[in-house]
Design an enzyme around this catalytic site. Structure first.
Site, mmCIF file in Angstrom:
data_model
loop_
_atom_site.group_PDB
_atom_site.id
_atom_site.type_symbol
_atom_site.label_atom_id
_atom_site.label_comp_id
_atom_site.label_asym_id
_atom_site.label_seq_id
_atom_site.Cartn_x
_atom_site.Cartn_y
_atom_site.Cartn_z
ATOM 1 N N GLU A 480 0.832 -1.208 0.000
ATOM 2 C CA GLU A 480 0.000 0.000 0.000
ATOM 3 C C GLU A 480 0.869 1.262 0.000
ATOM 4 O O GLU A 480 0.505 2.275 -0.592
ATOM 5 C CB GLU A 480 -0.967 0.007 1.201
ATOM 6 C CG GLU A 480 -1.973 -1.143 1.202
ATOM 7 C CD GLU A 480 -2.768 -1.294 -0.097
ATOM 8 O OE1 GLU A 480 -2.936 -0.296 -0.823
ATOM 9 O OE2 GLU A 480 -3.223 -2.415 -0.389
ATOM 10 N N HIS A 483 1.748 2.252 -3.527
ATOM 11 C CA HIS A 483 0.713 3.072 -4.168
ATOM 12 C C HIS A 483 0.828 4.518 -3.694
ATOM 13 O O HIS A 483 0.767 5.456 -4.478
ATOM 14 C CB HIS A 483 -0.688 2.584 -3.766
ATOM 15 C CG HIS A 483 -1.148 1.354 -4.485
ATOM 16 N ND1 HIS A 483 -1.135 1.235 -5.855
ATOM 17 C CD2 HIS A 483 -1.668 0.189 -4.011
ATOM 18 C CE1 HIS A 483 -1.630 0.050 -6.193
ATOM 19 N NE2 HIS A 483 -1.957 -0.606 -5.098
ATOM 20 N N GLU A 509 -0.703 -1.092 -10.339
ATOM 21 C CA GLU A 509 -0.128 -1.940 -9.289
ATOM 22 C C GLU A 509 1.397 -2.067 -9.403
ATOM 23 O O GLU A 509 2.017 -2.761 -8.607
ATOM 24 C CB GLU A 509 -0.753 -3.349 -9.315
ATOM 25 C CG GLU A 509 -2.248 -3.402 -9.041
ATOM 26 C CD GLU A 509 -2.652 -3.027 -7.614
ATOM 27 O OE1 GLU A 509 -1.834 -3.202 -6.697
ATOM 28 O OE2 GLU A 509 -3.781 -2.544 -7.430
ATOM 29 N N PHE A 613 -17.259 -6.681 -8.536
ATOM 30 C CA PHE A 613 -18.673 -6.284 -8.498
ATOM 31 C C PHE A 613 -18.923 -5.034 -7.658
ATOM 32 O O PHE A 613 -19.995 -4.459 -7.696
ATOM 33 C CB PHE A 613 -19.549 -7.446 -8.013
ATOM 34 C CG PHE A 613 -19.496 -8.629 -8.941
ATOM 35 C CD1 PHE A 613 -19.887 -8.494 -10.268
ATOM 36 C CD2 PHE A 613 -19.024 -9.857 -8.504
ATOM 37 C CE1 PHE A 613 -19.820 -9.577 -11.145
ATOM 38 C CE2 PHE A 613 -18.959 -10.942 -9.372
ATOM 39 C CZ PHE A 613 -19.354 -10.804 -10.697
ATOM 40 N N TYR A 617 -12.352 -3.290 -10.503
ATOM 41 C CA TYR A 617 -11.598 -4.313 -11.236
ATOM 42 C C TYR A 617 -12.414 -5.124 -12.235
ATOM 43 O O TYR A 617 -11.992 -6.192 -12.655
ATOM 44 C CB TYR A 617 -10.922 -5.275 -10.243
ATOM 45 C CG TYR A 617 -9.711 -4.672 -9.578
ATOM 46 C CD1 TYR A 617 -8.447 -4.843 -10.127
ATOM 47 C CD2 TYR A 617 -9.821 -3.919 -8.423
ATOM 48 C CE1 TYR A 617 -7.321 -4.288 -9.534
ATOM 49 C CE2 TYR A 617 -8.702 -3.357 -7.821
ATOM 50 C CZ TYR A 617 -7.460 -3.543 -8.381
ATOM 51 O OH TYR A 617 -6.347 -2.993 -7.800
#
Length: 697
Positions: A480, A483, A509, A613, A617
């Site tokens: 993380e 990022h 990523e 969902f 992604y």
């Protein structure tokens, strides 16, 4: 009302997270959207195809919405409540309606096209060209070219999709929360490590068993990762493992929390949306804003699948043999709830490593110190605590300032490390609070500095012990932070392409997975692995075993990611949501080629597959593997330079900072990669790092 509503403050250095209450959301968002609507109308009236009359006012409008709605969505992720849910549900349609109105603005679209076709086009720098091209593409994907009924249909679909994904993730959270297993007999949880017993007792105490202790119970097991994983890995009680595994597998797949129908609706609407936009399927819509194409993705997934399969078959054989040699009654009939348990026993035997026994060496404060020291060595920045400078949403949240070599602040970030199952969603993520921006600079400064969130879900401190981490949790924090670094160390001043904004999703990523490699770098790891009581450094032989164990079951783990990516691609390319085949049929078919032990017939993992969902992604899960190819190849540049050559590491680190971390979305990711690596990416380093090159006969 507006004067007291923290969502409507005209100006703040940092968001007033401590003051936002659910009752602020409805009036605050409605007032904000009305104002932005007015600003948008003004912009459309006076729009000209110039930077000052188009891009700058547009950035102001979109930024205001991103920042304020971002605050609300962030609080929903870390401090969820029924009131907040209800408020978000009520204002969401207005927010989506405004975004559609903005995305489908003809005057803005025409002005961007005019810039693209003007004689000044060639004089624009790369970042500005990318902004113009992206804005045109985004407008088309937002339905700008649709008229009347078609546009109305498109807008209806967008509203519905937003609602469905919100509901999907609420169902997953509620279903996860719903399962509680109270245990009073210590024999039932034999094998559970001390940290897991401590957490289970702490959970029991929070559920009204106020005298619960780690030693004598009672204990409560939940489906949150810090509770679920230790049961799967360490509980000797096979029946308990089966019960917990089955509960985890069918989360959100029955009763009023059933996501099956929601998934079907989402897939139907995505397909319909794709066709309205003139695409064959939703995957093509997704690829329109990515590095890859559907063909390239399928090719990469098959290449990696083929490289992983034999290794995964061998993993399973090794497990069966080991269970048999250990005298296990289930050896000939290993079930899904046995795999993690026997894998852990095999890992302990083979490498003499016990994940739990390593925890005392990974105390969170020390890990963060080591991570910050690495960032200093590689990228020349220092990270300093700045608690109290910005309001926070929970007392556990830490705030940091990032400074460059001349000691000037370049960015800030929040870090919210611990699991809070009753209000915080699972997983780990990084998010944007502010992007770096010249247009939004204030207080006489040349730019607004970037601010990020880093959120994890690790085991909280128990009693007076600090949070003691598993090695996997250490990797997650490094991930993380990767990022966050790309967001914070950007050199772009154009907000639309600063930091992680405007970076193609399948390249995003790269820095995060790149940072994970350093967890296996000897100097880095030994600098953080200090016993929290004695200060003793992790013994070198344990480090060597960790490295040896790095590729333990790599074939199996690789296939798992490929199963997720493949089922995602298939559901968004060839699958017909109105046909006779169910989503579970597709998953089972994909699993035949990607899972050595067939899934249980009642496997409903799709019902909690939030990435595709309820996250970003959809037709994009492959991005993890795509970016892993990039990140492994980027790390191999450091290997080529010599990992023990301080000077070479520093030079390569600065080059990484000046390309991958600095350029943001201002250049195409392939150009950025080539600028760093000197050539196009190759999958070879990834297969080598994972020990997946062909098995010698």
């Amino acid at each position: 009302m507006a004067d007291d509503n923290p969502l409507l403050l005209a100006d703040f250095d940092f968001p007033p997270f401590d003051r936002v209450e659910p009752f602020h959301v409805r009036p605050g968002m409605r007032d904000l959207l009305t104002r932005l609507e007015g600003e948008l109308e003004e912009l459309e009236k006076g729009v000209e195809p110039t930077w000052g009359k188009l891009v700058e006012p547009l950035e102001r409008i979109t930024d205001r919405l991103d920042v304020i709605w971002g605050m609300v969505q962030h609080l929903k992720a870390v401090k969820d409540s029924d009131d907040l849910r209800a408020a978000v549900e009520e204002v969401q349609p207005d927010k989506v309606k405004f975004q559609l109105r903005l995305g489908q603005s003809k005057p803005i679209y025409e002005a961007f096209k005019a810039i693209r076709n003007s004689s000044d086009w060639e004089s624009l720098n790369d970042a500005r060209k990318r902004i113009v091209q992206e804005q045109i593409k985004e407008a088309v994907l937002s339905g700008v070219a649709l008229e009347n009924e078609q546009r109305e249909k498109f807008n209806q679909i967008e509203q519905e999709l937003e609602k469905l994904s919100q509901k999907f993730s609420e169902n997953v959270l509620d279903a996860t929360k719903k399962f509680e297993k109270l245990i009073t007999d210590k024999k039932e949880i034999e094998g559970l490590p001390a940290t897991a017993l401590g957490l289970a007792a702490q959970t029991a105490a929070s559920k009204g068993h106020e005298n619960a202790t780690a030693e004598n119970g009672p204990w409560v097991i939940t489906l949150d990762a810090p509770s679920f994983m230790p049961v799967m890995q360490h509980a000797r009680n096979r029946a308990l493992r089966e019960e917990v595994y089955r509960a985890y597998l069918v989360r959100a797949s029955s009763g009023e929390l059933d996501n099956t129908n929601i998934i079907n609706q989402i897939l139907k609407l995505r397909l319909e949306k794709a066709k309205l936009l003139g695409y064959k399927n939703y995957a093509e819509v997704s690829m329109a804003q990515k590095m890859a194409t559907v063909e390239r993705v399928e090719e990469l997934l098959e290449k990696l699948r083929a490289a992983s399969w034999d290794h995964a078959v061998k993993d399973m054989e090794d497990l069966k043999t080991f269970a048999k040699d250990s005298g296990s009654p289930e050896a000939n009939d290993l079930a899904h709830w046995d795999l993690n348990f026997w894998s852990e026993r095999l890992r302990e035997t083979k490498y003499d490593i016990n994940e739990e026994e390593l925890r005392p060496y990974f105390a969170l404060p020390k890990v963060m110190d080591g991570l910050f020291a690495l960032a200093n060595k590689l990228f020349g920045v220092s990270v300093e605590p700045a608690d109290g400078l910005a309001p926070v949403w929970h007392s556990d949240v830490k705030f940091y300032c990032v400074k460059d070599s001349s000691n000037s602040p370049v960015a800030y970030f929040y870090f919210d490390p611990y699991s809070r199952p009753s209000e915080k969603r699972g997983g780990a993520w990084m998010n944007v609070v502010f992007s770096r921006s010249r247009v939004l600079a204030r207080n006489g400064l040349p730019v607004r500095l970037p601010v990020a969130h880093m959120v994890c879900n690790q085991t909280p401190p128990v009693g007076d012990k600090p949070s003691l981490m598993t090695f996997r949790e250490v990797e997650t924090v490094f991930h993380e932070f990767g990022h966050a670094l790309q967001h914070m160390l950007t050199k772009q001043d154009e907000g639309f392409v600063a930091g992680i904004r405007g970076v193609e999703w399948d390249a995003v990523e790269l820095p995060s997975q790149f940072m994970e490699n350093w967890c296996y770098h000897k100097d880095t790891l030994l600098s953080i692995a200090k016993h929290y009581e004695t200060g003793e450094t992790l013994p070198e032989e344990i480090y060597n075993k960790l490295v040896a164990a790095k590729n333990f079951r790599a074939g199996t783990f690789s296939l798992r990611q490929i199963r997720f990516a493949s089922v995602d691609m298939e559901l968004h390319t060839t699958y017909d949501p109105s046909g006779s085949e169910s989503i579970y049929d597709v998953d089972r078919r994909v699993a035949e080629k990607t899972q050595v032990l067939a899934p249980l017939p009642e496997d409903r993992f799709l019902c909690s597959f939030s990435h595709i969902f309820a996250g970003g992604y959809a037709a994009g899960y492959y991005s993890y593997k795509w970016a892993e190819v990039l990140s492994a190849d980027a790390f191999s540049a450091f290997e080529d330079a010599g990992l023990d050559n301080e000077k070479a590491i520093e030079e390569t680190g600065r080059r990484f900072r000046d390309t991958v971390l600095a350029l943001g979305g201002g250049k195409s990711p392939l150009e950025v990669f080539v600028a760093f690596r000197g050539r196009e990416p190759s999958p070879e380093p990834l297969l080598r790092h994972n020990g997946l090159l062909p098995v010698a006969a």
